[in-house]
Design a protein around this motif. Sequence first.
Motif, mmCIF file in Angstrom:
data_model
loop_
_atom_site.group_PDB
_atom_site.id
_atom_site.type_symbol
_atom_site.label_atom_id
_atom_site.label_comp_id
_atom_site.label_asym_id
_atom_site.label_seq_id
_atom_site.Cartn_x
_atom_site.Cartn_y
_atom_site.Cartn_z
ATOM 1 N N PRO A 20 41.230 24.381 67.325
ATOM 2 C CA PRO A 20 41.394 25.454 66.325
ATOM 3 C C PRO A 20 41.941 26.755 66.916
ATOM 4 N N LEU A 21 41.557 27.081 68.148
ATOM 5 C CA LEU A 21 42.087 28.286 68.793
ATOM 6 C C LEU A 21 43.585 28.151 69.055
ATOM 7 N N ASN A 25 46.750 30.332 67.298
ATOM 8 C CA ASN A 25 47.821 30.991 68.026
ATOM 9 C C ASN A 25 49.191 30.488 67.580
ATOM 10 N N LEU A 26 49.301 29.194 67.359
ATOM 11 C CA LEU A 26 50.569 28.644 66.886
ATOM 12 C C LEU A 26 50.913 29.175 65.503
ATOM 13 N N TRP A 27 49.916 29.281 64.643
ATOM 14 C CA TRP A 27 50.154 29.786 63.291
ATOM 15 C C TRP A 27 50.648 31.235 63.340
ATOM 16 N N GLY A 97 52.319 23.961 78.917
ATOM 17 C CA GLY A 97 51.122 23.435 79.556
ATOM 18 C C GLY A 97 50.101 24.548 79.758
ATOM 19 N N ILE A 98 48.855 24.273 79.379
ATOM 20 C CA ILE A 98 47.776 25.252 79.504
ATOM 21 C C ILE A 98 46.740 24.733 80.493
ATOM 22 N N TRP A 197 46.077 29.785 83.169
ATOM 23 C CA TRP A 197 44.966 30.347 82.400
ATOM 24 C C TRP A 197 44.947 29.803 80.978
ATOM 25 N N HIS A 198 44.061 30.364 80.141
ATOM 26 C CA HIS A 198 43.889 29.903 78.761
ATOM 27 C C HIS A 198 44.275 31.009 77.780
ATOM 28 N N PRO A 199 45.566 31.129 77.446
ATOM 29 C CA PRO A 199 45.987 32.198 76.534
ATOM 30 C C PRO A 199 45.423 32.040 75.128
ATOM 31 N N GLU A 200 45.023 30.829 74.758
ATOM 32 C CA GLU A 200 44.493 30.633 73.397
ATOM 33 C C GLU A 200 43.208 31.421 73.170
ATOM 34 N N HIS A 201 42.455 31.675 74.235
ATOM 35 C CA HIS A 201 41.226 32.458 74.112
ATOM 36 C C HIS A 201 41.494 33.966 74.074
#
Length: 244
Positions: A20-21, A25-27, A97-98, A197-201
Amino acid sequence: MTRPVIGVTTSRRSGWRIFPLVAFNLWLAGARGVRWVAGRPSDVEDVDGIIIGGGDDISPDLYGGRIVASSRLDPARDTMEVCLIEAALERGKPVLGICRGSQMLNVALGGRLDQDAYATYTASDHVRTILPKKAVEIVPGTLLAEHAGTDTMKVNALHSQAVEVLGRDLRVAARDRGGMIQAIERTSEPFALGVQWHPEHLFYARRQRAIFRALVAAADAVRRDRAQLPHVSAAADQPITKLP
């Protein structure tokens, strides 16, 4: 045109809370995400780009490494993601890639990983947190720099492994202060970027949302049958979508 569709690989165990995160971000960036897990259908022909998400360590069998007792592996996911990356690049579809996904992009292109990166890079800040407490330096002249700038970036860190030897057609896009590789990107078509890193967070940070914007710009180029890298560069001049 309708939103580009991005296939997102996740683990079976934690994907329910991570996807969902990523989808959010994609949305924000103008695309729509679909979740893929090992053992279920996943076909790059059905999407305009792919994200290889975070998760367990990559099996060292894929790059000639050694088994580490503390590693948690997911061989079925490894196989799926290698096939997806190879198929995406062969068919001209962009890849982001994440964390694990950045490492998998490198391995799929023939690179190697350092399985105990902080033992090698003793000057690197060894933090393990979802909060942005690790400093990385972005390499000028890269696509990542075009979208996120070259000022020192604070990111999160949950990894123990890192890229050691670059795969084919890849270059370093960011390092931490100890020299450890923190981002890689492809130097030719199609677009491919990996961040450790995790940009989605960190969706509240404009520079992190810019990473997803770059992928979506490449996916939009696929839909328009245009070269991706110039389209991605042009998108860097567009404003970042504000949070709702």
